[in-house]
Motif scaffolding. Structure first.
Motif, short mmCIF file in Angstrom:
data_model
loop_
_atom_site.label_atom_id
_atom_site.label_comp_id
_atom_site.label_asym_id
_atom_site.label_seq_id
_atom_site.Cartn_x
_atom_site.Cartn_y
_atom_site.Cartn_z
N GLU A 73 0.81 -1.22 0.00
CA GLU A 73 0.00 0.00 0.00
C GLU A 73 0.85 1.28 0.00
OE1 GLU A 73 -2.76 -0.05 3.24
OE2 GLU A 73 -3.30 -2.14 2.90
N ILE A 74 2.15 1.14 0.12
CA ILE A 74 3.05 2.30 0.18
C ILE A 74 3.88 2.33 -1.10
CG2 ILE A 74 4.94 3.41 1.43
CD1 ILE A 74 4.01 1.81 3.93
N THR A 75 3.86 3.47 -1.78
CA THR A 75 4.65 3.57 -3.01
C THR A 75 5.92 4.38 -2.76
OG1 THR A 75 3.62 5.62 -3.79
CG2 THR A 75 2.54 3.55 -4.43
N ALA A 76 6.87 4.23 -3.67
CA ALA A 76 8.08 5.03 -3.61
C ALA A 76 7.71 6.50 -3.71
CB ALA A 76 9.03 4.62 -4.74
N GLY A 77 6.68 6.82 -4.49
CA GLY A 77 6.22 8.20 -4.63
C GLY A 77 5.74 8.78 -3.31
N ILE A 82 6.93 12.86 0.71
CA ILE A 82 6.98 13.23 2.12
C ILE A 82 8.33 13.85 2.46
CG2 ILE A 82 7.08 12.28 4.47
CD1 ILE A 82 4.90 10.24 3.41
N LEU A 83 9.40 13.26 1.95
CA LEU A 83 10.74 13.71 2.33
C LEU A 83 11.32 14.78 1.42
CD1 LEU A 83 12.20 10.23 3.31
CD2 LEU A 83 11.44 12.06 4.84
N GLU A 84 10.90 14.81 0.16
CA GLU A 84 11.50 15.73 -0.81
C GLU A 84 10.55 16.84 -1.26
OE1 GLU A 84 14.59 15.71 -1.82
OE2 GLU A 84 15.32 13.71 -1.39
N GLY A 85 9.26 16.64 -1.09
CA GLY A 85 8.30 17.61 -1.59
C GLY A 85 7.78 17.19 -2.96
N PRO A 86 7.13 18.12 -3.67
CA PRO A 86 6.52 17.77 -4.96
C PRO A 86 7.55 17.29 -5.98
CG PRO A 86 5.97 20.03 -4.30
CD PRO A 86 6.95 19.51 -3.32
N ILE A 87 7.09 16.44 -6.85
CA ILE A 87 7.95 15.90 -7.90
C ILE A 87 7.86 16.82 -9.11
CG2 ILE A 87 8.29 13.95 -9.48
CD1 ILE A 87 7.00 12.23 -7.17
N THR A 88 8.95 17.51 -9.38
CA THR A 88 9.00 18.42 -10.51
C THR A 88 10.42 18.49 -11.05
OG1 THR A 88 8.55 20.67 -11.25
CG2 THR A 88 9.24 20.44 -8.98
N PRO A 89 10.60 18.36 -12.36
CA PRO A 89 11.96 18.35 -12.91
C PRO A 89 12.62 19.72 -12.92
CG PRO A 89 10.36 18.12 -14.67
CD PRO A 89 9.60 18.09 -13.38
N VAL A 90 11.84 20.80 -13.03
CA VAL A 90 12.40 22.15 -13.04
C VAL A 90 11.47 23.09 -12.28
CG1 VAL A 90 13.66 21.92 -15.23
CG2 VAL A 90 11.32 22.73 -15.25
N GLU A 91 12.06 24.11 -11.70
CA GLU A 91 11.27 25.14 -11.02
C GLU A 91 10.69 26.08 -12.07
OE1 GLU A 91 10.70 25.28 -7.73
OE2 GLU A 91 11.87 23.44 -7.51
N ARG A 108 8.06 14.95 -15.93
CA ARG A 108 7.45 14.86 -14.61
C ARG A 108 6.48 13.70 -14.52
NH1 ARG A 108 3.04 18.99 -13.68
NH2 ARG A 108 2.06 17.42 -14.97
N ASP A 109 5.62 13.57 -15.53
CA ASP A 109 4.62 12.51 -15.52
C ASP A 109 5.24 11.13 -15.60
OD1 ASP A 109 2.73 14.50 -15.29
OD2 ASP A 109 2.05 14.36 -17.38
N ALA A 110 6.34 11.00 -16.36
CA ALA A 110 7.03 9.71 -16.46
C ALA A 110 7.65 9.32 -15.11
CB ALA A 110 8.09 9.76 -17.55
N VAL A 111 8.28 10.29 -14.46
CA VAL A 111 8.89 10.02 -13.15
C VAL A 111 7.80 9.69 -12.13
CG1 VAL A 111 10.17 11.06 -11.23
CG2 VAL A 111 10.94 11.41 -13.59
N LYS A 112 6.72 10.47 -12.13
CA LYS A 112 5.60 10.18 -11.21
C LYS A 112 5.05 8.79 -11.44
CE LYS A 112 3.53 14.68 -10.22
NZ LYS A 112 2.32 15.49 -10.38
N ASN A 113 4.91 8.40 -12.69
CA ASN A 113 4.37 7.08 -13.01
C ASN A 113 5.24 5.97 -12.42
OD1 ASN A 113 2.57 5.18 -14.36
ND2 ASN A 113 4.29 4.84 -15.74
N VAL A 114 6.55 6.09 -12.59
CA VAL A 114 7.46 5.07 -12.05
C VAL A 114 7.36 5.04 -10.52
CG1 VAL A 114 9.89 4.42 -11.75
CG2 VAL A 114 9.05 5.12 -14.00
N LEU A 115 7.43 6.21 -9.89
CA LEU A 115 7.40 6.26 -8.43
C LEU A 115 6.06 5.79 -7.87
CD1 LEU A 115 9.23 9.65 -7.80
CD2 LEU A 115 10.11 7.35 -7.39
#
Length: 141
Positions: A73-77, A82-91, A108-115
């Motif tokens: 029930e727990i994903t890498a995402g 929780i520890l890094e904040g939002p997943i975004t490749p660039v500010e 961003r979407d590809a990384v989110k999908n994997v996590l």
């Protein structure tokens, strides 16, 4: 996007807790010793994970930490956010020209999908032979 030691070590804690599910609480000292990490640094990572109800603490001589949910029930995402904040490749993606913005969104979407599709159970049961069976990336110039 660059994952800092917070995210990497947080994943390490969570993977180790998942590997020891059913064996009782695991101390951070045990994880730090086994993985050659700073126990003091690991202690700083646990409170956000506990506040997010991903781990629970057990006090006492044989105390330590346990997963608060099933590893499936727990994903890498969950852990990385929780520890890094939002997943975004660039500010400031929204300020980019449309073509570049589209690229950053796809990344961003590809990384989110994997996590978000990789569970703690997947990571704790990872078999190194799986990597050998994957087809290597082929780059053409």
């Amino acid at each position: 996007m660059k994952i800092s030691t917070k995210g990497r070590y947080g994943l390490t804690i969570m993977i180790e807790l998942a590997k020891h599910t059913g064996e009782g609480p695991v101390s951070l000292k045990t994880i730090a010793t086994e993985k050659n990490l700073s126990e003091h640094y690991l202690e700083q990572l646990v409170p956000p994970l506990r506040n997010a109800c991903l781990v629970k603490s057990v006090r006492g001589a044989y105390g330590g930490y346990m997963l608060a949910k099933d590893a499936k029930e727990i994903t890498a995402g969950d852990i990385i956010r929780i520890l890094e904040g939002p997943i975004t490749p660039v500010e400031g993606m929204e300020d980019e020209e449309p073509a570049k913005q589209a690229l950053w969104i796809r990344i961003r979407d590809a990384v989110k999908n994997v996590l978000d599709t990789t569970t703690l159970d997947d990571l704790s049961n990872y078999d190194e032979d799986d990597l050998l069976e994957q087809e290597p990336y082929m780059f053409y110039i």
